[in-house]
Design a protein around this motif. Structure first.
Motif, PDB file in Angstrom:
ATOM      1  N   GLY A 197      33.642  34.714  43.512  1.00 37.69           N
ATOM      2  CA  GLY A 197      34.111  35.964  42.903  1.00 37.69           C
ATOM      3  C   GLY A 197      35.433  36.442  43.473  1.00 37.69           C
ATOM      4  O   GLY A 197      35.888  37.536  43.156  1.00 37.69           O
TER       5      GLY A 197
ATOM      6  N   THR B 244      43.352  33.182  32.003  1.00 32.58           N
ATOM      7  CA  THR B 244      43.522  32.380  33.217  1.00 32.58           C
ATOM      8  C   THR B 244      42.161  31.908  33.724  1.00 32.58           C
ATOM      9  O   THR B 244      42.056  30.820  34.286  1.00 32.58           O
TER      10      THR B 244
ATOM     11  N   TYR C 250      44.974  38.148  33.281  1.00 34.07           N
ATOM     12  CA  TYR C 250      46.254  37.946  33.991  1.00 34.07           C
ATOM     13  C   TYR C 250      47.223  38.974  33.462  1.00 34.07           C
ATOM     14  O   TYR C 250      47.273  39.159  32.247  1.00 34.07           O
TER      15      TYR C 250
ATOM     16  N   ARG D 212      46.504  40.012  37.533  1.00 29.54           N
ATOM     17  CA  ARG D 212      45.357  40.613  38.203  1.00 29.54           C
ATOM     18  C   ARG D 212      45.766  41.282  39.506  1.00 29.54           C
ATOM     19  O   ARG D 212      44.922  41.874  40.179  1.00 29.54           O
TER      20      ARG D 212
ATOM     21  N   VAL E 233      36.659  29.524  45.631  1.00 28.21           N
ATOM     22  CA  VAL E 233      37.024  30.939  45.577  1.00 28.21           C
ATOM     23  C   VAL E 233      36.549  31.565  44.263  1.00 28.21           C
ATOM     24  O   VAL E 233      36.069  32.711  44.232  1.00 28.21           O
TER      25      VAL E 233
HETATM   26  P1  AMP Z   1      37.648  35.642  34.446  1.00 27.53           P
HETATM   27  O1  AMP Z   1      37.155  34.625  33.486  1.00 27.53           O
HETATM   28  O2  AMP Z   1      38.925  36.316  33.982  1.00 27.53           O
HETATM   29  O3  AMP Z   1      36.596  36.639  34.847  1.00 27.53           O
HETATM   30  O4  AMP Z   1      38.064  34.864  35.779  1.00 27.53           O
HETATM   31  C1  AMP Z   1      37.108  34.139  36.523  1.00 27.53           C
HETATM   32  C2  AMP Z   1      37.634  33.874  37.914  1.00 27.53           C
HETATM   33  O5  AMP Z   1      38.825  33.087  37.838  1.00 27.53           O
HETATM   34  C3  AMP Z   1      38.027  35.089  38.716  1.00 27.53           C
HETATM   35  O6  AMP Z   1      36.923  35.695  39.359  1.00 27.53           O
HETATM   36  C4  AMP Z   1      39.018  34.488  39.694  1.00 27.53           C
HETATM   37  O7  AMP Z   1      38.373  33.759  40.713  1.00 27.53           O
HETATM   38  C5  AMP Z   1      39.748  33.496  38.838  1.00 27.53           C
HETATM   39  N1  AMP Z   1      40.917  34.112  38.156  1.00 27.53           N
HETATM   40  C6  AMP Z   1      41.083  34.293  36.812  1.00 27.53           C
HETATM   41  N2  AMP Z   1      42.267  34.867  36.556  1.00 27.53           N
HETATM   42  C7  AMP Z   1      42.862  35.073  37.752  1.00 27.53           C
HETATM   43  C8  AMP Z   1      44.095  35.655  38.146  1.00 27.53           C
HETATM   44  N3  AMP Z   1      44.952  36.152  37.247  1.00 27.53           N
HETATM   45  N4  AMP Z   1      44.364  35.698  39.481  1.00 27.53           N
HETATM   46  C9  AMP Z   1      43.521  35.196  40.399  1.00 27.53           C
HETATM   47  N5  AMP Z   1      42.335  34.654  40.101  1.00 27.53           N
HETATM   48  C10 AMP Z   1      41.997  34.584  38.786  1.00 27.53           C
END
Ligand code: AMP
Length: 194
Positions: free
Chosen positions: A56, A31, A86, A88, A52
């Motif tokens: 972080g 995601t 996901y 999360r 957002v």
């Molecule tokens: P990641 O690459 O998985 O570390 O995700 C980077 C950012 O994307 C996170 O810090 C959130 O802001 C957002 N994000 C990714 N997956 C989710 C999720 N399942 N729910 C909410 N925000 C997400």
């Protein structure tokens, strides 16, 4: 194979997902990657998510549930997928369970990568150094402040998912501090004995 990889930021979910997708010929559904693509494309979702994400924080459940549901319907997911990042939150896990039921699909397991959280900051820093050395682009949220916030969000909202999936009997824990190949082998072992 339909699999969820759980674990804090920097635990190696993305790395493991890539190895497993190549081995099994199924896509990695990150995601984070999908949201970063939406931000880069300047889409409506991207505009709502950018600030957002950079700080972080977590993007709303409604947005991510929808992008995952649409992604799972695509043809390349017919033989399975690996969810990375996901669900999360517990409401996302509940939404996923509902959408899989509706689509007539079930999970093969949820792998929890257990790591020493102090080592995660060092991993994030070395990932940034390696990316810079390779001439790549560093993620906007790979800085100490946003990383700390991502870890806090993980502890508060994502860590409870381990209990949730323990309750459903789907949780498999793996030592995420071992070297990369050993972690992959352990993931495959716990899934076989599931
Ligand atoms: P990641 O690459 O998985 O570390 O995700 C980077 C950012 O994307 C996170 O810090 C959130 O802001 C957002 N994000 C990714 N997956 C989710 C999720 N399942 N729910 C909410 N925000 C997400």
């Amino acid at each position: 194979m339909r699999l969820i990889l759980l674990g804090p930021p920097g635990a190696g979910k993305g790395t493991q997902a890539k190895v497993l997708t190549e081995k099994h010929g199924i896509p990695q559904l990150s995601t984070g990657d999908m949201l970063r693509a939406a931000v880069a494309a300047g889409s409506e979702v991207g505009k709502r998510a950018k600030a957002v994400m950079d700080s972080g924080g977590l993007v709303s459940d409604e947005i991510v549930n929808q992008i995952v549901s649409e992604r799972i319907d695509q043809a390349d997911c017919a033989n399975g997928f690996i969810l990375d990042g996901y669900p999360r939150t517990v409401p996302q896990a509940e939404a996923l369970s509902g959408m899989l039921r509706q689509k007539g699909l079930r999970l093969d397991g949820v792998v929890n990568l257990k790591v020493d959280e102090e080592a995660l900051v060092r991993r994030m820093e070395s990932r940034v150094r390696e990316t810079i050395a390779a001439g790549g682009k560093v993620r906007a949220d790979d800085n100490p402040e946003s990383f700390k916030k991502r870890l806090e969000e993980y502890r508060e909202k994502t860590a409870p998912l381990a209990d949730y999936y323990r309750g459903t009997g789907e949780l498999r824990s793996v030592d995420g501090m071992a070297d990369m190949k050993a972690v992959t082998a352990e993931i495959e072992r716990v899934l076989e004995t599931a």
